[in-house]
Design an enzyme around this catalytic site. Sequence first.
Site, PDB file in Angstrom:
ATOM      1  N   ASP A  10       5.588  -9.271  -5.248  1.00  0.00           N
ATOM      2  CA  ASP A  10       6.828  -9.397  -4.456  1.00  0.00           C
ATOM      3  C   ASP A  10       6.499  -9.971  -3.068  1.00  0.00           C
ATOM      4  OD1 ASP A  10       7.336  -6.058  -3.011  1.00  0.00           O
ATOM      5  OD2 ASP A  10       5.467  -7.098  -3.565  1.00  0.00           O
ATOM      6  N   ASP A  15       0.862  -9.653  -0.626  1.00  0.00           N
ATOM      7  CA  ASP A  15       0.947 -10.296  -1.955  1.00  0.00           C
ATOM      8  C   ASP A  15       0.448 -11.740  -1.881  1.00  0.00           C
ATOM      9  OD1 ASP A  15       3.422  -8.419  -1.492  1.00  0.00           O
ATOM     10  OD2 ASP A  15       3.125  -8.434  -3.663  1.00  0.00           O
ATOM     11  N   ASN A  39       9.732  -6.288  -1.659  1.00  0.00           N
ATOM     12  CA  ASN A  39       9.706  -6.549  -0.209  1.00  0.00           C
ATOM     13  C   ASN A  39      10.958  -7.294   0.240  1.00  0.00           C
ATOM     14  OD1 ASN A  39       7.205  -5.410   0.514  1.00  0.00           O
ATOM     15  ND2 ASN A  39       6.126  -7.184  -0.329  1.00  0.00           N
ATOM     16  N   THR A 124       1.428  -5.965  -7.810  1.00  0.00           N
ATOM     17  CA  THR A 124       1.343  -5.690  -6.365  1.00  0.00           C
ATOM     18  C   THR A 124       2.743  -5.473  -5.773  1.00  0.00           C
ATOM     19  OG1 THR A 124       1.432  -8.048  -5.769  1.00  0.00           O
ATOM     20  CG2 THR A 124      -0.758  -7.077  -6.184  1.00  0.00           C
ATOM     21  N   PHE A 165       5.642   2.540  -1.094  1.00  0.00           N
ATOM     22  CA  PHE A 165       6.785   1.648  -1.308  1.00  0.00           C
ATOM     23  C   PHE A 165       6.947   1.168  -2.755  1.00  0.00           C
ATOM     24  CE2 PHE A 165      10.102  -1.210  -0.163  1.00  0.00           C
ATOM     25  CZ  PHE A 165       9.914  -2.339  -0.954  1.00  0.00           C
ATOM     26  N   ASN A 166       5.884   0.646  -3.372  1.00  0.00           N
ATOM     27  CA  ASN A 166       6.027   0.025  -4.698  1.00  0.00           C
ATOM     28  C   ASN A 166       6.541   1.007  -5.746  1.00  0.00           C
ATOM     29  OD1 ASN A 166       5.206  -2.484  -3.830  1.00  0.00           O
ATOM     30  ND2 ASN A 166       3.053  -2.149  -4.350  1.00  0.00           N
ATOM     31  N   HIS A 239      -3.158  -4.317   1.560  1.00  0.00           N
ATOM     32  CA  HIS A 239      -2.975  -3.546   0.329  1.00  0.00           C
ATOM     33  C   HIS A 239      -3.255  -4.354  -0.951  1.00  0.00           C
ATOM     34  CE1 HIS A 239      -0.917  -0.487   2.755  1.00  0.00           C
ATOM     35  NE2 HIS A 239      -0.121  -1.426   3.239  1.00  0.00           N
ATOM     36  N   ASP A 240      -2.484  -5.388  -1.174  1.00  0.00           N
ATOM     37  CA  ASP A 240      -2.389  -5.988  -2.512  1.00  0.00           C
ATOM     38  C   ASP A 240      -3.647  -6.649  -3.053  1.00  0.00           C
ATOM     39  OD1 ASP A 240       1.101  -6.866  -2.023  1.00  0.00           O
ATOM     40  OD2 ASP A 240       0.165  -5.031  -2.730  1.00  0.00           O
TER      41      ASP A 240
HETATM   42  O1  RIB Z   1       2.977   0.016   0.135  1.00  0.00           O
HETATM   43  C1  RIB Z   1       2.405  -1.263   0.179  1.00  0.00           C
HETATM   44  C2  RIB Z   1       3.014  -2.152  -0.846  1.00  0.00           C
HETATM   45  O2  RIB Z   1       4.396  -2.332  -0.593  1.00  0.00           O
HETATM   46  C3  RIB Z   1       2.423  -3.575  -0.843  1.00  0.00           C
HETATM   47  O3  RIB Z   1       2.466  -4.082  -2.139  1.00  0.00           O
HETATM   48  C4  RIB Z   1       3.372  -4.337   0.038  1.00  0.00           C
HETATM   49  O4  RIB Z   1       3.429  -5.737  -0.298  1.00  0.00           O
HETATM   50  C5  RIB Z   1       4.685  -3.702  -0.302  1.00  0.00           C
HETATM   51  O5  RIB Z   1       5.173  -4.326  -1.468  1.00  0.00           O
HETATM   52 CA    CA Z   2       3.559  -6.193  -2.584  1.00  0.00          CA
END
Ligand code: RIB
Ligand code: CA
Length: 310
Positions: A10, A15, A39, A124, A165-166, A239-240
């Site tokens: 996303d 990403d 996102n 991701t 979040f994801n 993160h991703d």
């Molecule tokens: O919590 C981090 C995740 O949430 C990452 O994948 C970032 O791109 C958002 O999508």
């Molecule tokens: Ca992401």
Amino acid sequence: MKHKIILDCDPGHDDAIALLLAAHHPAIDLLAITTVAGNQSAEKTAYNALKICSLAQIHNVPVAMGMQSPLLRPAHHAANIHGESGLDGPDLPEPDIELAPQHSVDLLIELLLKSEGDITLVHTGPLTNLAIAMRREPAIIPKIKAISLMGGAIGVGNTTPAAEFNIWFDPEAAKIVFGCGRPLTMVPLEVTHQALVTPEVLQRLRVSERRVACFAADLLVFFAETYLRIFGFVYPPLHDPCAVAAVIDPTMLHTHRMRVEIETKGEWTTGRTVCDIYGKPAQEPCTHVAYALNVPWFWDTVIATLLSYD
Ligand code: RIB
Ligand code: CA
């Protein structure tokens, strides 16, 4: 031997780096990019993926647009972190490639069904596309070699105190995917918060004066400003790309096999990845939760790959 993967994402600043890593690392054969709402909206994340591929001259990988909203809940995008475009910060030229004709769900099903069962799915973003694909065509499940996903937390979340979040964006989808029975590596916040974008990382990208590496640095400067403002992080966690790194060399992450359940009913805890860190599950669970990352290896790998673009 190259790992065949589909990147479901996303974009999203982190990403974008995961996409650049997956598209150029010698150990990865990127078969397709399936985007999803998270996102930002499905349209914006797809458009962002096209712009990143165009900038990096990635022309041989289909990019599909995916699910517009979670299975049951309204979509709550992360414009506060990634901006209105989902990729705020550096200017990006208009894409010179078109979207694939298939929807992300259809492309996932098509590629998995015709595969030899040798495709690893790397996620991701929210898991909506894969959950729908599994429900639509259960025959894809045994065809999935493995799943590597950035998502969840062993402890504190980042979107609520309980949820990352994801997973939070679509907990019902996460419940379906975590329960599918295929080998799943979960790369939680505890690991991605070890992958901090320090000034040294930015310097290693910029000193190259290479176009894509400098673009990545510009993206990360925006990301850093957001993380400082919202989370008080001096340096932002990337993160991703950690979910891609887990495929490139699984020995570079320390994991524990455990039962992980997704909370979908909690008033304050919905979206939590409930990790049974002390449990002795009745049957072998299939979730490998990452605890630690070889950070020097990670940055050497990400930076070398970004520098490999002309
Ligand atoms: O919590 C981090 C995740 O949430 C990452 O994948 C970032 O791109 C958002 O999508
Ligand atoms: Ca992401």
